[in-house]
Design a protein around this motif. Structure first.
Motif, PDB file in Angstrom:
ATOM      1  N   ARG A   1       0.834  -1.301  -0.017  1.00  0.00           N
ATOM      2  CA  ARG A   1       0.095   0.181   0.018  1.00  0.00           C
ATOM      3  C   ARG A   1       0.811   1.272   0.046  1.00  0.00           C
ATOM      4  N   ALA A   2       2.012   1.480   0.850  1.00  0.00           N
ATOM      5  CA  ALA A   2       2.795   2.395   0.981  1.00  0.00           C
ATOM      6  C   ALA A   2       3.426   2.861  -0.497  1.00  0.00           C
ATOM      7  N   ASN A   3       3.951   1.695  -1.161  1.00  0.00           N
ATOM      8  CA  ASN A   3       4.497   1.858  -2.417  1.00  0.00           C
ATOM      9  C   ASN A   3       3.531   2.362  -3.461  1.00  0.00           C
TER      10      ASN A   3
ATOM     11  N   PHE B   1       2.810   6.232  -2.273  1.00  0.00           N
ATOM     12  CA  PHE B   1       3.885   7.189  -2.300  1.00  0.00           C
ATOM     13  C   PHE B   1       4.493   7.278  -3.710  1.00  0.00           C
ATOM     14  N   PHE B   2       4.921   6.127  -4.272  1.00  0.00           N
ATOM     15  CA  PHE B   2       5.561   6.206  -5.582  1.00  0.00           C
ATOM     16  C   PHE B   2       4.698   6.318  -6.584  1.00  0.00           C
ATOM     17  N   GLY B   3       3.584   5.745  -6.463  1.00  0.00           N
ATOM     18  CA  GLY B   3       2.580   5.611  -7.734  1.00  0.00           C
ATOM     19  C   GLY B   3       1.473   7.007  -7.443  1.00  0.00           C
ATOM     20  N   HIS B   4       0.812   6.796  -6.676  1.00  0.00           N
ATOM     21  CA  HIS B   4      -0.224   7.858  -6.572  1.00  0.00           C
ATOM     22  C   HIS B   4       0.241   9.248  -6.459  1.00  0.00           C
TER      23      HIS B   4
ATOM     24  N   SER C   1       2.238   6.817   5.078  1.00  0.00           N
ATOM     25  CA  SER C   1       1.628   5.937   3.847  1.00  0.00           C
ATOM     26  C   SER C   1       1.523   4.460   4.554  1.00  0.00           C
ATOM     27  N   LEU C   2       2.606   3.986   5.053  1.00  0.00           N
ATOM     28  CA  LEU C   2       3.154   2.906   5.459  1.00  0.00           C
ATOM     29  C   LEU C   2       2.223   2.561   6.586  1.00  0.00           C
ATOM     30  N   TRP C   3       1.946   3.192   7.558  1.00  0.00           N
ATOM     31  CA  TRP C   3       1.072   3.095   8.925  1.00  0.00           C
ATOM     32  C   TRP C   3      -0.357   3.217   8.531  1.00  0.00           C
ATOM     33  N   SER C   4      -0.725   4.230   7.840  1.00  0.00           N
ATOM     34  CA  SER C   4      -2.208   4.527   7.813  1.00  0.00           C
ATOM     35  C   SER C   4      -2.488   4.464   6.432  1.00  0.00           C
ATOM     36  N   GLY C   5      -1.873   4.337   5.428  1.00  0.00           N
ATOM     37  CA  GLY C   5      -2.548   4.323   4.013  1.00  0.00           C
ATOM     38  C   GLY C   5      -2.756   5.778   3.532  1.00  0.00           C
ATOM     39  N   GLN C   6      -2.221   6.506   4.192  1.00  0.00           N
ATOM     40  CA  GLN C   6      -2.409   8.091   3.597  1.00  0.00           C
ATOM     41  C   GLN C   6      -1.198   8.673   3.987  1.00  0.00           C
TER      42      GLN C   6
END
Length: 414
Positions: free
Chosen positions: A94-96, A99-102, A138-143
């Motif tokens: 999700r973090a990848n 962060f890198f995509g969205h 992003s890693l912990w919360s998805g945002q």
């Protein structure tokens, strides 16, 4: 896989030329370290990067599965492993993508229209958030809990249409990434539980985003801004509700969604790490499937029903290939300005070499060629060439500056 192979993966990451080298510094260099060369080919580079990172996580998950003997353990043990190691992998995936995509795609589109100064702005106190902090959030919360903000050096205004393309670039990157995962599974003839999450999360995100924006209607958000644009420019009503509805229906009507959603059950009760993608048997080693992605363009919201024919039999033999996938689709608007675009897709694998071609034609044209050669069990050399002309929807999403672009890079296999 041996332990030294996994360590090699970590070392290879630095050779991929990815922004994570500067991410660890916590500064504001992560999205500018590679210069304009990266921005010009950000679509293939970012998809390759996220897939490589996800593959590294998948290797770790399956290494743990093997070392702990999960194939021979009972369902409760595999459920526990999936709820711990699997959840950690899902957070990493999700973090990848976020962060890198969205978020990176917001910067990508903004950068190519002259807004070259990028930063994250905290939603609460408007302070600048470092890229490291944004990734960890992003890693912990998805945002990231911060807006991906870009401006031009001279603070000049940008074309509102280009701003809307940049606004929608994040959800579009995620939809495109889910298409990539689905197509790779079709060509391979199998999906794995470790890529079920990248598909499901990225495919579901537009619906989730629309539902979240509906709940937080007073706040600014990508799809809230898109709704306001559709209402002011095209007279649409209830756009967020319609986007959420269309996206959910299209996602549930795509067989890959059911495949990925049931992968966890197959793992827990059968110890299966892989699954066979859905396909209607057409005889002679061929099967038929379909997919229905959705996209938020600057001027409309579109759906893209696409039919795929996969062959490991007579058709593949004609190309001298191990497997072949052929696809044809039509993209059309369900909200906003009318538009139609035809697309065709073809992919094949010959041992360690695989290739794909994609064509689209509507108000403009788009063509792409991708080649990948496995130089080792864990590393591939990838080439992508793209051309976009006119107002092609797929062309604008993948190559917003138009013209021609070639990208060469390394990726981690699994």
């Amino acid at each position: 896989m041996h332990r030294k192979d996994f360590i090699n993966i970590l070392l290879i990451t630095t050779a991929l030329g990815i922004p994570s080298a500067s991410l660890a510094e916590g500064g504001d260099m992560a999205f500018s370290v590679a210069g304009d060369g990266l921005w010009n080919a950000y679509a293939p580079a970012s998809h390759s990067l996220v897939s490589s990172l996800d593959n590294m996580g998948a290797m770790a998950f399956e290494l743990g599965h093997d070392r702990l003997g999960m194939a021979e353990r009972d369902a409760n043990a595999r459920l526990t492993y999936l709820a711990t190691a699997g959840l950690a992998l899902a957070f990493f995936n999700r973090a990848n993508s976020i962060f890198f995509g969205h978020e990176g795609s917001h910067f990508h589109f903004a950068h190519l229209t002259g807004r070259t100064e990028h930063r994250f702005v905290d939603h609460d106190d408007q302070s600048t958030v470092s890229y490291l902090d944004a990734y960890m959030r992003s890693l912990w919360s998805g945002q990231t809990k911060a807006s991906a903000a870009s401006k031009s050096p001279d603070a000049s205004a940008s074309d509102p249409v280009e701003i809307m393309w940049a606004n929608n670039a994040g959800v579009n990157w995620q939809m495109a990434h889910s298409e990539i995962v689905m197509r790779e599974n079709l060509l391979a003839g199998e999906g794995r539980i470790t890529n079920a999450m990248p598909y499901l999360y990225n495919r579901f995100y537009p619906s989730f985003y629309a539902l979240r924006d509906l709940k937080n209607d007073d706040d600014s958000g990508d799809l809230i801004d898109f709704r306001d644009w559709l209402e002011s420019q095209h007279g649409e009503k209830d756009s967020l509700e319609k986007i959420a509805t269309y996206s959910l229906i299209a996602m549930l009507a795509s067989p890959a969604t059911i495949d990925a959603a049931t992968a966890g059950q197959d793992y827990v009760y059968g110890g299966e790490l892989s699954y066979r993608p859905f396909g209607i048997d057409m005889g002679q080693g061929a099967s038929l499937s379909w997919d229905i992605p959705t996209y938020a363009n600057a001027m409309n919201f579109t759906i893209v029903p696409t039919v795929y024919l996969r062959s490991q039999g007579a058709l593949a033999d004609k190309f001298g290939a191990d497997s072949v996938v052929l696809g044809a689709g039509i993209e059309f608007a369900v909200l906003g300005e009318d538009a139609q675009e035809l697309s065709a897709y073809g992919a094949a694998r010959w041992g360690k070499l695989s290739g794909e071609v994609e064509l689209a034609a509507g108000d403009g044209s788009y063509a792409s060629l991708g080649l990948s050669y496995e130089v080792s069990d864990i590393l591939s050399l990838d080439l992508a060439a793209m051309h976009a002309d006119g107002a092609s929807l797929r062309g604008k999403r993948n190559l917003p500056q138009g013209g021609d672009q070639v990208w060469l890079g390394l990726s981690v296999n699994f």
